[in-house]
Design an enzyme around this catalytic site. Structure first.
Site, PDB file in Angstrom:
ATOM      1  N   ALA A   1      33.440  37.174  44.529  1.00  0.00           N
ATOM      2  CA  ALA A   1      33.735  36.521  43.259  1.00  0.00           C
ATOM      3  C   ALA A   1      33.813  35.420  44.324  1.00  0.00           C
ATOM      4  CB  ALA A   1      34.723  37.057  43.064  1.00  0.00           C
ATOM      5  N   THR A   2      34.409  36.258  45.805  1.00  0.00           N
ATOM      6  CA  THR A   2      35.047  35.545  46.615  1.00  0.00           C
ATOM      7  C   THR A   2      34.827  34.434  47.710  1.00  0.00           C
ATOM      8  OG1 THR A   2      36.647  37.044  47.254  1.00  0.00           O
ATOM      9  CG2 THR A   2      36.558  35.652  49.212  1.00  0.00           C
TER      10      THR A   2
ATOM     11  N   ASN B   1      45.029  38.374  38.410  1.00  0.00           N
ATOM     12  CA  ASN B   1      44.424  40.220  39.133  1.00  0.00           C
ATOM     13  C   ASN B   1      45.480  40.726  38.766  1.00  0.00           C
ATOM     14  OD1 ASN B   1      45.045  38.060  40.676  1.00  0.00           O
ATOM     15  ND2 ASN B   1      44.203  39.534  42.575  1.00  0.00           N
TER      16      ASN B   1
ATOM     17  N   SER C   1      32.124  38.839  39.514  1.00  0.00           N
ATOM     18  CA  SER C   1      32.552  39.889  40.786  1.00  0.00           C
ATOM     19  C   SER C   1      31.129  41.806  40.074  1.00  0.00           C
ATOM     20  CB  SER C   1      33.289  39.819  41.305  1.00  0.00           C
ATOM     21  OG  SER C   1      33.865  41.429  42.272  1.00  0.00           O
TER      22      SER C   1
ATOM     23  N   CYS D   1      44.130  42.498  48.477  1.00  0.00           N
ATOM     24  CA  CYS D   1      44.301  41.823  49.250  1.00  0.00           C
ATOM     25  C   CYS D   1      46.225  41.870  50.524  1.00  0.00           C
ATOM     26  CB  CYS D   1      44.481  40.229  49.328  1.00  0.00           C
ATOM     27  SG  CYS D   1      42.808  40.624  47.927  1.00  0.00           S
TER      28      CYS D   1
ATOM     29  N   HIS E   1      31.723  44.158  41.107  1.00  0.00           N
ATOM     30  CA  HIS E   1      32.383  45.537  41.481  1.00  0.00           C
ATOM     31  C   HIS E   1      33.705  46.007  40.411  1.00  0.00           C
ATOM     32  CE1 HIS E   1      35.697  45.162  43.717  1.00  0.00           C
ATOM     33  NE2 HIS E   1      35.370  43.613  44.215  1.00  0.00           N
TER      34      HIS E   1
END
Lengths: 510, 91
Positions: free
Chosen positions: A179-180, A261, A309, A434, A311
């Site tokens: 996704a990043t 998130n 994403s 992160c 995962h």
């Protein structure tokens, strides 16, 4: 625990903490961690050392907590294993030995409640992936032989599964590394393509976006673009009128995430999509936490670009996708140039095994979305009701518009990091993975207008497909007891119990 | 059609029960606690949900169950031969 513990105990612990302010907390934590790993020696050690009455009592409470729920489970498993030994002989004689070894280890690993960071790979997904690591190894872009064709076929099938999950056309799915990369590709790609003419040099995003969106935007600011960071209200939702007001003729892109998130808030996607379509602005959404968990349809919501994403939906790590609308066509400048794979937007050979795993994960997610969301809602309600029943706790984010798998709760007068330390047997996080290395308070919670103390005392609980009811019950019990324990140590909590408003105190520095 | 089904019912009921038992037994062999619990719970819930199914559509659910069972047992689909493995992801 505060209401459970007799006031005598509180008085005694207060005395103890006053007499040895520096040692008391450390000793408390030690007793905690020891209790978590080996209950018996902790009790013995406490008998020997010269702690006050209250200390040993506290330690005993911790011992009770730390007795693993899994113990009975383990014994049961051991008993079951013996009866099962005959049935697995077809695999290999070693398999049983290995399995038993694993079983004995079980119970040592923490309970996993950090599903926003990543999710375990579903065994069904692994099953779909395995052939592509062994027999079917062709390059999916090879058109000249059967090895390439079978890989390509598998990739296209996976693409279909992903497209079906979000109501798109398979041709609109571009595989990326995650996704990043999708976020970077969408934001930088659209901005650079439309910024070249010099007319469209404005981007709108929100303050609670994921770091990779915010960082991409900052990068574009260095390149001469203008970025508006929309504020959010104290529930985490953006104001649609502010969005309308922020859109200018030179706006190229609006990027708002679907599910946050950290606090799990779901933004009003349909309304944002409508506003963007009316103003002829492209709408990008970071749906890494949303796809497969809440129903999403790119056509109904007028989404032009979407980051997905793998995962986060029980697929393998290292793969993701970007939805890029074809009608009306969204044009973007590719970040990676090369062989022209994936419509020329993302060159580079695909990893068939990962793509197939991703596709399978999406297929399962589409199939199970109803069952899973019902189950997660049930577990989430159970957890949330239990946590909010404690005094001085509150949920962060909008209690009506949030994804139940993400529960973010603030425990006042407790340091979030120390609570995480105390909850060693539960894998939790105070914010996104992160930023979990830094001790800074979460910028998302700050954007909601929370104070530093409040942001520092927040914990995020992530519930997923494989979370069990027993785990939730254990977590509830452990959190309740250990929050109580930590509060007993806190002088602030004492003041609050005496009815003193902390804001009226003038702290002196010394 | 219905006569055929009626005749086939006792046998198929037995088949369904056997499939249920096999799925539970295989699911119980996951060494990872979370996968094991999920496999058992999902099997139970899926069979309970389809308890009332008596018509041909039950065959679809049955086929799906069989596929899952094959997967749990670690048998390979024909075509991609010699891949030997043990079914265990989360140690």
């Amino acid at each position: 625990m505060a209401n459970l513990a007799p006031s005598v105990l509180r008085q005694a612990s207060r005395l103890a903490s006053k007499s040895a302010i520096s040692t008391a907390p450390r000793r408390g934590v030690q007793a905690l961690s020891r209790a978590a790993t080996a209950p018996a020696p902790a009790r013995g050690a406490c008998k020997r050392c010269y702690v006050t009455q209250s200390k040993s009592d506290n330690a005993q409470v911790q011992v009770d907590t730390a007795i693993r729920l899994d113990r009975a489970e383990l014994e049961k498993a051991g008993a079951v294993l013996e009866t099962q030994n005959g049935s697995t002989t077809h695999v290999s004689p070693m398999a049983d030995v290995l399995k038993q070894a694993v079983k004995m280890d079980e119970g040592q690993r923490p309970i996993y409640l950090d599903m926003q960071a990543t999710t375990p790979l579903d065994p069904r997904v692994l099953d779909a992936m395995l052939p592509y690591y062994t027999g079917v190894f062709g390059n999916p872009h090879s058109r000249t032989h059967a090895y390439g064709w079978e890989s390509e076929h598998a990739v296209e099938q996976a693409r279909e599964h992903i497209a079906k999950l979000i109501g798109a056309d398979p041709k609109e799915i571009i595989f990326t590394s995650g996704a990043t990369e999708s976020n970077n590709m969408s934001i930088k790609g659209v901005a650079r393509f439309f910024g070249r003419s010099g007319k469209k040099k404005h981007i709108i995003t929100s303050q609670t976006e994921h770091k990779c969106v915010l960082d991409s935007c900052r990068h574009l600011q260095d390149e001469g673009f203008e970025v508006t960071y929309l504020p959010v209200n104290n529930l985490g939702l953006i104001d649609l009128d502010e969005l309308k007001a922020a859109i200018r003729p030179e706006t190229a892109l609006v990027s708002i995430m679907a599910v946050n998130n950290e606090i799990g808030v779901i933004q009003p996607m349909a309304e944002i999509g409508k506003i963007c379509r009316e103003n002829k602005v492209f709408f990008h959404t970071d749906a890494a936490q949303a796809v497969g968990k809440i129903p999403l349809d790119v056509n109904a919501l007028n989404i032009d670009l979407m980051s997905i994403s793998s995962h986060k939906i029980y697929g393998p790590k290292g793969i993701g996708a970007c939805y890029v609308r074809r009608r009306p066509r969204v044009r973007l400048e590719p970040l990676i140039s090369g062989g022209g794979q994936e419509r020329g937007l993302r060159s580079g050979t695909l990893a068939p095994a990962l793509v197939v795993g991703f596709g399978e994960a999406c297929r399962i997610a589409a199939e199970e979305i109803e069952y899973d969301s019902k189950r997660i809602k049930y577990l989430s309600d159970r957890l949330l009701n239990g946590l909010l029943a404690m005094e001085h706790t509150n949920q962060n984010g909008d209690p009506k518009h949030f994804y139940p798998g993400c529960v973010n709760v603030s425990f006042a007068y407790v340091e979030g990091e120390s609570l995480l330390m105390a909850l060693k047997d539960i894998a939790l996080s105070s914010g996104s993975a992160c930023t979990s290395a830094s001790l800074e308070p979460s910028y998302v919670l700050r954007a909601l207008g929370n104070s530093d103390e409040n942001a520092h005392s927040s914990i995020r609980f992530g519930i997923g497909r494989f979370t069990t009811e027993a785990e939730i019950d254990y977590v509830l019990k452990a959190v309740t007891e250990r929050v109580g324990f930590l509060r007993e140590l806190s002088p602030l909590w004492e003041l609050v119990q005496e009815g003193i408003d902390l804001n009226t105190i003038e702290w002196t520095q010394h | 059609m219905s006569a055929v089904q009626a005749a086939a019912r006792p046998e198929s009921a037995q088949k369904v029960l056997s499939l249920y038992r096999q799925l539970l037994r295989q699911g119980n062999q996951f060494s990872a606690y979370n996968f094991r619990e999920y496999a058992k719970r999902r099997t139970r819930d899926a069979f309970r949900e389809n308890k009332g199914v008596r018509t041909a559509e039950g065959a679809g659910a049955g086929a799906e169950g069989l596929k899952d069972l094959q997967m749990l047992k670690g048998k390979d689909e024909p075509g991609h031969g010699e891949t030997m493995r043990q079914k265990d992801t989360g140690v």
